[in-house]
Design an enzyme around this catalytic site. Structure first.
Site, short mmCIF file in Angstrom:
data_model
loop_
_atom_site.label_atom_id
_atom_site.label_comp_id
_atom_site.label_asym_id
_atom_site.label_seq_id
_atom_site.Cartn_x
_atom_site.Cartn_y
_atom_site.Cartn_z
N GLU A 194 1.06 -1.09 -0.02
CA GLU A 194 -0.04 -0.18 0.05
C GLU A 194 0.85 1.11 0.16
OE1 GLU A 194 -2.90 0.20 3.34
OE2 GLU A 194 -3.32 2.20 2.59
N ARG B 244 5.32 -12.51 9.83
CA ARG B 244 5.77 -11.25 9.51
C ARG B 244 7.32 -11.34 10.36
NH1 ARG B 244 3.68 -6.00 9.50
NH2 ARG B 244 1.82 -6.74 8.29
N LYS C 149 4.64 0.55 9.36
CA LYS C 149 4.77 1.91 8.92
C LYS C 149 4.11 3.09 9.57
CE LYS C 149 3.22 0.07 4.71
NZ LYS C 149 2.71 -0.03 3.63
P1 ATP Z 1 2.89 -2.26 7.93
O1 ATP Z 1 2.10 -3.00 9.06
O2 ATP Z 1 4.24 -2.20 8.23
O3 ATP Z 1 2.16 -0.97 7.49
P2 ATP Z 1 1.72 -3.33 5.83
O4 ATP Z 1 1.39 -5.09 5.98
O5 ATP Z 1 0.44 -2.57 6.12
O6 ATP Z 1 2.70 -3.28 6.77
P3 ATP Z 1 1.73 -3.39 3.09
O7 ATP Z 1 2.17 -2.08 2.04
O8 ATP Z 1 0.32 -3.65 3.24
O9 ATP Z 1 2.34 -3.02 4.45
O10 ATP Z 1 2.46 -4.83 2.80
C1 ATP Z 1 2.87 -5.22 1.30
C2 ATP Z 1 3.30 -6.37 1.79
O11 ATP Z 1 4.46 -6.73 2.69
C3 ATP Z 1 2.07 -7.53 2.19
O12 ATP Z 1 2.08 -8.47 1.49
C4 ATP Z 1 2.67 -7.73 3.62
O13 ATP Z 1 2.06 -8.83 4.25
C5 ATP Z 1 4.13 -7.70 3.63
N1 ATP Z 1 4.89 -7.38 4.91
C6 ATP Z 1 4.59 -6.30 5.51
N2 ATP Z 1 5.19 -5.84 6.85
C7 ATP Z 1 5.88 -7.36 6.74
C8 ATP Z 1 7.09 -7.85 7.65
N3 ATP Z 1 7.23 -7.28 8.76
N4 ATP Z 1 7.41 -8.98 7.41
C9 ATP Z 1 6.88 -9.76 6.18
N5 ATP Z 1 6.14 -9.09 5.32
C10 ATP Z 1 5.77 -8.08 5.71
MG MG Z 2 -1.35 -2.65 5.42
#
Ligand code: ATP
Ligand code: MG
Length: 571
Positions: free
Chosen positions: A45, A271, A281
């Protein structure tokens, strides 16, 4: 020198070392499950910069595709106009490329599917599987129930098909204010899985989107958009993190109900969390907004851009992701594992150089005033292909302040009054006199004599000289700022206590700028992609942001050894 990123082949894992996801995919291929195809996607995102957790997901998705002659899409899940920006899109593309991966022609945006998603929603309404609900957000939450109590049906749940279609059309046309109506799936308010209790599919939001502008005032929810986007792109394996496990039944319901052209298989993995940092983020944005760091690319941030600026290489990041592997349960990986990955990489590849961070002047009193000589040093102790370089020696040099002690304790083998040490690749010198400031008593300089027979640093008569110091010529060295870093937080898990904010665990000594450093003159030619081992001090790189033409700024990427491990053992 390093060539950045660019070698996707090197990201290919040893096929023997399979994790549970690779095992499933190998099995699917064997059974010709998706017509022998592997198509994955990395779906960020665009609401922030990528962090090291995303690197894990990138290495997995692109890695699996590469290993199986498949493709990996880069798709922006851009359904939330209020938090998203084009700058984030650009930074994400840059980071994925830098890590060494290539999406080719497969760059997609969920916003490109808005029309198709709308049509699917109309289809759901016509099937009697979705309805317009006019409860407030607050009421919807209240009606939803809890983990132990079933939800209650919305009074709007049984609106007629015609009324639903009419309202939904007018929602799109902009007739209603934000929050007045939503579109919900009609599933099961008593389901044990809260995600199945008539989840919201669309909300009204009069906001400009970074790609679609003001075309829409009705935006699809992430949970509705994500599985359909995967299906539209005919993703075979939809790899995601564990928090989406409970959403899978809704995704499956949606794709089965709509009979989409493909039904991707979702597989969840844990994760990545690291000790001494936060990863989400939202929290990283808070650090940026409250100016606790200099920006998303602050070298202390565990963002890809921060680690890049700190001096991490794409190869080290990929190797780290490989080392930690995949798990089905959440855990916190020791920060030392990440630091070791870059240490291992740079130990082999970084040329050596000499730098003095806290200079102390040494005058070699028996070295002629005007004389200068070129000495030769290996650029790497184990790698002769990296060649040699010349460093200039003269009467006045700098050594580190802490390489001299007036009253040395037993195990201190560096310089002290009357003691002889080796200057790396230069000469043996003996300290004859300590010159102090009369007022403060502070040591200003040392007077030493050198042994002309010890050129190159060898002992002419086999006499033992224990200490070897790095040094720079006072006449030739360049001035620089060098920044030393420590971990951003001072506890292993800054998120452990839900009552206290993670912000209260910030390490106030995480940045130590040293502004009066002297470097070997060759370092004036350093470029932003070069990394060096400053002998005895660690690995360093030029700061890509704050370096000015006449004023280099270097970042310490990592120390030579894991100093934390040592502290732990001594304690
Ligand atoms: P955050 O919680 O840091 O905002 P998010 O999951 O909301 O992360 P996205 O931009 O939606 O961030 O994530 C893009 C991809 O990266 C998704 O498939 C998510 O599952 C993966 N991802 C995000 N954080 C991690 C992590 N700590 N370890 C492994 N994969 C991750
Ligand atoms: Mg997200």
């Amino acid at each position: 020198m390093h060539t950045e990123g660019s070698n996707p082949q090197s990201a290919i894992r040893n096929p023997q070392s399979r994790d549970f996801i690779r095992t499933i995919i190998a099995e699917d291929l064997k059974n010709n499950k998706h017509g022998g195809r592997v198509t994955t996607r990395f779906p960020p995102e665009p609401n922030g910069f990528l962090h090291i957790g995303h690197a894990k997901s990138i290495c997995l998705n692109f890695g699996v595709a590469l290993e199986n002659n498949g493709v990996c899409h880069l798709r922006f899940d851009d359904t939330n106009p209020s938090k998203e920006e084009i700058a984030y899109v650009e930074s994400i593309k840059k980071d994925v490329k830098w890590l060494g991966f290539d999406w080719g022609d497969n760059l997609f945006f969920a916003s490109d599917y808005f029309e198709q998603l709308y049509d699917y929603a109309v289809q759901l309404i016509k099937m009697g599987k979705a309805y317009v609900c006019s409860l407030s957000a607050e009421e919807i939450r209240e009606y939803r129930g809890t983990l132990t109590e079933p939800g209650r049906e919305s009074p709007f749940r049984n609106r007629s098909l015609e009324e639903n279609l009419d309202l939904f059309t007018r929602m799109r046309a902009g007739e209603f204010a934000d929050g007045t109506h939503v579109l919900r799936a009609k599933i099961d308010m008593s389901s044990g899985n809260i995600n199945m209790r008539d989840p919201v599919l669309y909300r009204i939001l009069h906001a400009s989107h970074h790609r679609t502008g003001d075309k829409w005032c009705l935006y699809p929810m992430y949970d509705y958009t994500h599985p359909i986007s995967d299906a539209i792109e005919k993703i075979t394996h939809s790899l995601c993190t564990l928090e989406f496990e409970d959403h899978r039944p809704f995704y499956d319901w949606l794709l089965d109900t709509l009979q989409t052209p493909a039904h991707p298989q979702q597989i969840e993995f844990a994760r990545l969390n690291l000790t001494y940092t936060v990863m989400s983020k939202r929290k990283l944005l808070k650090l940026v907004n409250e100016k606790r760091v200099s920006g998303w690319d602050d070298p202390r941030m565990l963002t890809i851009s921060g680690l890049r600026r700190r001096g991490y290489t794409p190869a080290a990041m990929r190797s780290f992701c490989d080392t930690i592997g995949l798990a089905k349960r959440e855990s916190r990986v020791d920060m030392g594992v990440l630091e070791n990955a870059i240490r291992n990489d740079l130990n082999d590849t970084a040329p050596r150089a000499m730098a003095v961070l806290r200079p102390l002047k040494v005058v070699i009193t028996n070295y002629p005033q005007e004389q200068e000589e070129e000495l030769e040093i290996d650029n790497h102790p184990k790698n002769p292909e990296m060649g040699k370089r010349q460093v200039t020696f003269c009467r006045e040099i700098y050594i580190e302040q802490d390489d001299f002690l007036e009253e040395p304790p037993k195990k201190f083998f560096r310089l002290a009054p009357g003691r002889e040490v080796r200057l790396r690749a230069a000469y043996l010198i003996t300290c004859d006199k300590v010159v102090k400031d009369e007022q403060s008593g502070k040591i200003i300089e040392l007077h030493c004599t050198y042994d002309p027979a010890s050129r190159g640093g060898s002992s002419p008569d086999g006499r033992k000289v224990k200490g070897t110091l790095h040094w720079v010529s006072a006449r030739h060295a360049i001035s620089a700022e060098v920044r030393l870093y420590d971990r951003l937080f001072n506890v292993e898990n800054p998120e452990a206590d839900k009552e206290t904010s993670f912000m209260s665990h910030l390490n106030s000594n995480s940045l130590l700028p040293l502004t009066d450093c002297r470097l070997e003159p060759g370092l004036a030619a350093a470029g932003v992609n070069d990394r060096f081992q400053f002998e005895r001090l660690g690995y360093f790189c030029l700061d890509s942001v704050d370096t000015a033409p006449a004023r280099p700024v270097f970042n310490r990427t990592v120390t030579l050894r894991d100093s934390w491990e040592k502290i732990g053992k001594n304690a």
